[in-house]
Structures are given as structure tokens and as C-alpha cells.
Design an enzyme around this catalytic site. Structure first.
Site, short mmCIF file in Angstrom:
data_model
loop_
_atom_site.label_atom_id
_atom_site.label_comp_id
_atom_site.label_asym_id
_atom_site.label_seq_id
_atom_site.Cartn_x
_atom_site.Cartn_y
_atom_site.Cartn_z
N CYS A 165 -30.98 -13.50 -29.91
CA CYS A 165 -30.02 -14.16 -29.08
C CYS A 165 -28.72 -14.12 -29.48
O CYS A 165 -28.54 -13.56 -30.63
CB CYS A 165 -30.40 -15.85 -29.41
SG CYS A 165 -29.07 -16.92 -29.09
N ILE B 119 -58.07 -23.26 -1.12
CA ILE B 119 -56.78 -24.16 -1.39
C ILE B 119 -55.91 -24.01 0.01
O ILE B 119 -55.64 -25.07 0.40
CB ILE B 119 -55.98 -23.95 -2.60
CG1 ILE B 119 -56.92 -24.31 -3.82
CG2 ILE B 119 -54.80 -24.88 -2.63
CD1 ILE B 119 -56.40 -23.88 -5.06
N HIS C 185 -46.34 -25.27 -18.89
CA HIS C 185 -46.39 -23.98 -19.83
C HIS C 185 -45.46 -23.11 -19.61
O HIS C 185 -45.14 -22.13 -19.67
CB HIS C 185 -47.58 -23.12 -19.17
CG HIS C 185 -49.06 -23.93 -19.67
ND1 HIS C 185 -50.21 -23.71 -18.95
CD2 HIS C 185 -49.36 -24.96 -20.45
CE1 HIS C 185 -51.16 -24.47 -19.39
NE2 HIS C 185 -50.67 -25.42 -20.16
#
Length: 254
Positions: free
Chosen positions: A160, A244, A128
Site C-alpha cells: 500500500c 438456473i 466473500h
């Protein structure tokens, strides 16, 4: 045969055995590995997208107003991303990487914490994208965020300097094509490993959620570490529904 760990200790012991027996381990990480680092979840109840509707890619490209709002949201999160440091889960995976067990990590996260934990940039497969820098949607030219911020403060969301197309964070927005090279690399890794560990992911976002199934079909053992049940628990060899950091913490430095 699926085993749902009855307690954290038994889960960690079984995971340790599986890691020791494996030759090639591929970790797949979702938002859950980064929440202990202060990075908020996007999709869960109370997450960022429940408060701010995501801006789709075509809307970003078509509207200066949408681009301004997208960058306003990103800069509002800057302190959160800048302050985040790798957690125990990141550091445990980096230890296995340094030991030669893990060739690369596949991640749905955009926070750059795997690189900060010690993974080489080329060994982090970012499905992602990455929010710590910007990229032109036209030619792919990359920009540092401080450059974008200076332009944004002066004239709004910048274009840009090479091709004059819009510049956005180097993340994948809704409606934007998934990165082909990263998808190919993730596919090859999933098919080549003998242990696939899905960490902190609900495993509902496709096509990324297909990688655990792919690894399993290719003969790998599958471990799922997630606080909540996932739709793929039934095909896993080991399911650990615990924190976790506590689950992977014992493997830091091994």
C-alpha cells in the site's frame, strides 16, 4: 410442505406463483449462477481449488512468495473475468429488483456480475468480497487492478502507498474475517423477507449457509434452485434441480 419439482415447467410455474405472492424477496446466490457466464466454480470437483491449493490469509500476509503467487493466479484469470457477462439468472433477479420485489441480493460470488446486471453497488451484499479491484489488508485503501498489474510486473506483489501493508484482491481468503457489515445486513434481510431463494449454492459453506435457515425460521418461504441436492432441501418449500438459466429465464424483463 416441501415440493420437489418433477419437471422444469411445473417448477417454473410454482416459482412464478410464489414470486407473485411475495412482497419482499431475498435472493442468495452461489457459484452455480455464474457458471453459464464462463466463471469456473472454485469448490466443485475439477474446480480451481482442486488444481491450485488456496493460499490462506495468514500465508499471504507473511510471505512475499505467497503474495506473488496469489497475484499471478489472479492475473491468469483476468480474461475470464473480463469477458464474463450477466447470465439469465442475473438478469432475472435484476428484473425483480427493478420491479421493487428484491431490495438487495446476498451473494457468495466475487465476479461483480450482479452489479453488471443492474443492481446498485450498495444493494449487492458480497459475503466473500469482489475480485475486480484490490484492497490494502491494513488500512483498507482500494486500488484498481491495472495499478496493481503495473507494480506487479515491475517488482512483484505491491504494498500500500499509504501504510505499506500488502495489497490483495478485495476478496475474503481462508482464515480472513468475514465482513461484519455485510453479515449484519444479510442477517437483517433474511429475517425480514417473506420469500428467500437460494440459487446455485451447495449450502455447505458456513456461516453463509445459515441464511436460508434464518429466513425459514423467521417465517419466510424457502426456494432452492440447484442442480444437485443440498443439505437444506428438507426444509425448503420448493426445490428445483434444473439449469438456473432455464429456470429463471422466464422472469427476465418481468
Amino acid at each position: 410442505m416441501r415440493l420437489i419439482a418433477s419437471d422444469l415447467r411445473s417448477g417454473v410455474e410454482r416459482l412464478g406463483d410464489m414470486i407473485a405472492e411475495a412482497k419482499t424477496i431475498v435472493p442468495f446466490t452461489g457459484a452455480g449462477i455464474s457458471t453459464e457466464c464462463g466463471i469456473p466454480d472454485f469448490r466443485s470437483p475439477g474446480g480451481i481449488w482442486t488444481r491450485n491449493r488456496p493460499i490462506p490469509f495468514d500465508g499471504f500476509v507473511a510471505s512475499q512468495e505467497a503474495r506473488d503467487e496469489s497475484w499471478r493466479r489472479r492475473f491468469a484469470m483476468e480474461e475470464t473475468f473480463a469477458a464474463a457477462r450477466p447470465g439469465r439468472g442475473h438478469r432475472a433477479l435484476a428484473s425483480l429488483y427493478r420491479a421493487g420485489k428484491v431490495p438487495a441480493v446476498i451473494t457468495q460470488n466475487i465476479d461483480n456480475l450482479h452489479q453488471a446486471s443492474g443492481f446498485a453497488h450498495e444493494h449487492v451484499i458480497e459475503l466473500h468480497g469482489n475480485t475486480t479491484y484490490a484492497r490494502c489488508v491494513g488500512c483498507g485503501q482500494t486500488y484498481q487492478l491495472d495499478w496493481v498489474k503495473r507494480r506487479f510486473d515491475q517488482d512483484g506483489a505491491p504494498n500500500c502507498t499509504v501504510c505499506d501493508e500488502p495489497v490483495k484482491t478485495a476478496t475474503i481468503s481462508f482464515g480472513q474475517m468475514m465482513p461484519e457489515e455485510e453479515m449484519q445486513r444479510a442477517t437483517a434481510l433474511s429475517r425480514a423477507c417473506d420469500l428467500f431463494i437460494a440459487i446455485g449454492s451447495s449450502l455447505v459453506v458456513w456461516p453463509a449457509a445459515g441464511f436460508p435457515m434464518m429466513a425459514k425460521r423467521a417465517g419466510a418461504r424457502l426456494v432452492i434452485i440447484n442442480r444437485e441436492p443440498t443439505e437444506q432441501d428438507d426444509i425448503a418449500d420448493l426445490v428445483i434441480r434444473h439449469d438456473i438459466g432455464e429456470t429463471l429465464g422466464p422472469f427476465v424483463g418481468n
